[in-house]
Design a protein around this motif. Structure first.
Motif, PDB file in Angstrom:
ATOM      1  N   GLY A  59       0.555  -1.308  -0.310  1.00  0.00           N
ATOM      2  CA  GLY A  59       0.090  -0.049  -0.127  1.00  0.00           C
ATOM      3  C   GLY A  59       0.440   1.553  -0.042  1.00  0.00           C
ATOM      4  N   ASP A  78       2.079  -6.560  -5.494  1.00  0.00           N
ATOM      5  CA  ASP A  78       0.939  -6.606  -6.336  1.00  0.00           C
ATOM      6  C   ASP A  78       0.649  -4.695  -5.447  1.00  0.00           C
ATOM      7  N   HIS A  80      -0.965  -1.244  -4.540  1.00  0.00           N
ATOM      8  CA  HIS A  80      -2.300  -0.606  -4.136  1.00  0.00           C
ATOM      9  C   HIS A  80      -2.344   1.426  -3.860  1.00  0.00           C
ATOM     10  N   VAL A  97       0.026   0.539 -11.040  1.00  0.00           N
ATOM     11  CA  VAL A  97      -0.843   0.060  -9.289  1.00  0.00           C
ATOM     12  C   VAL A  97      -1.933  -0.798 -10.136  1.00  0.00           C
ATOM     13  N   SER A  98      -1.860  -1.377  -9.492  1.00  0.00           N
ATOM     14  CA  SER A  98      -3.578  -2.478  -9.425  1.00  0.00           C
ATOM     15  C   SER A  98      -4.486  -1.890  -9.168  1.00  0.00           C
ATOM     16  N   MET A  99      -4.627  -1.498  -7.935  1.00  0.00           N
ATOM     17  CA  MET A  99      -6.169  -0.383  -7.442  1.00  0.00           C
ATOM     18  C   MET A  99      -5.971   0.845  -6.918  1.00  0.00           C
ATOM     19  N   GLN A 101      -7.622   2.617  -4.184  1.00  0.00           N
ATOM     20  CA  GLN A 101      -8.449   2.958  -3.157  1.00  0.00           C
ATOM     21  C   GLN A 101      -8.908   3.694  -1.934  1.00  0.00           C
ATOM     22  N   SER A 200     -11.562  -3.019   2.928  1.00  0.00           N
ATOM     23  CA  SER A 200     -10.841  -2.510   3.146  1.00  0.00           C
ATOM     24  C   SER A 200     -10.825  -1.623   4.537  1.00  0.00           C
TER      25      SER A 200
END
Length: 231
Positions: A59, A78, A80, A97-99, A101, A200
């Motif tokens: 993160g 991975d 985020h 980035v894959s997400m 948030q 999350s």
């Protein structure tokens, strides 16, 4: 001399034990809870050590810091983005980035959608909710959440995957329970066809309680890497 990261090994053992214990007590066996390593101010060497131990979800809070470290991260990582994100900074992270948030406004969502389209990808996002109504924190108010999810779900290059929050440190059980209610309510409505599967919430000080209240992803920095040295 190489870095001695044994403290990360010990911290991780404790975190995994606590998550497993809380999950056994409060959750169904089939429910998965992901552990995210929050990397703010942490060296890429320490981060890569955590990745080597199986903590492959990272993160990132700050765009500039992420830019300086991302090329050194393990290929297994991975990433985020979890920090407050200004619209003019989206272009720096949208392809790596894959997400994201921390989407808390239609303006930010629109920019993510525009740039994701330009890159030929669909970006997974979470809606950040200011569940405690704190002026010092980002996030959409619970009352405005449904409208934001609806509008975001109409965007072709965004996929709404769930909700994120940072509850107030005091009475966190109350706010974690409220977030669980909001998540289940929003999910059940299938707003705009959004298939929400990520909640999350939970950090170093409250991740065990967050597991109790349905979190699917806990974000831990200090508990894993030790107290931060701010730069």
């Amino acid at each position: 001399m190489g870095n001695d990261f044994r403290y990360i090994d010990e911290n991780l053992k404790e975190i995994r034990y606590n998550i497993a214990e809380a999950a056994a007590k409060y959750r169904s066996p089939e429910e998965q809870i992901r552990l995210m390593a929050v990397t703010k101010t942490v060296s890429y060497e320490a981060v890569n050590h955590a990745v080597s131990l199986g903590v492959e979800l990272l993160g990132e809070n700050r765009v500039q810091e992420y830019q300086s470290k991302k090329n050194y991260y393990s290929s297994l990582a991975d990433v985020h983005f979890i920090g407050h994100l200004q619209t003019n900074k989206v272009k720096y992270i949208v392809d790596s980035v894959s997400m994201i948030q921390s989407v808390d406004s239609l303006k930010l969502a629109s920019e993510i959608n525009r740039l994701a389209e330009a890159k030929g990808r669909v970006m997974d996002v979470l809606c950040e909710v200011n569940v405690g109504g704190e002026e010092s924190k980002s996030g959409v108010s619970p009352d405005e959440l449904e409208e934001l999810v609806l509008r975001m779900s109409e965007m072709k290059n965004i996929r709404v995957r769930g909700l994120m929050t940072i509850p107030p440190p005091v009475d966190s059980d109350v706010f974690l329970a409220r977030m669980q209610e909001l998540f289940l309510e929003t999910k059940s409505k299938k707003i705009g066809g959004a298939d929400m599967d990520v909640l999350s919430m939970g950090m170093t000080h409250d991740y065990v309680q967050a597991v109790k209240y349905g979190s699917t992803l806990v974000r831990i920095g200090t508990g894993l890497f030790g107290a931060r040295v701010y730069k």
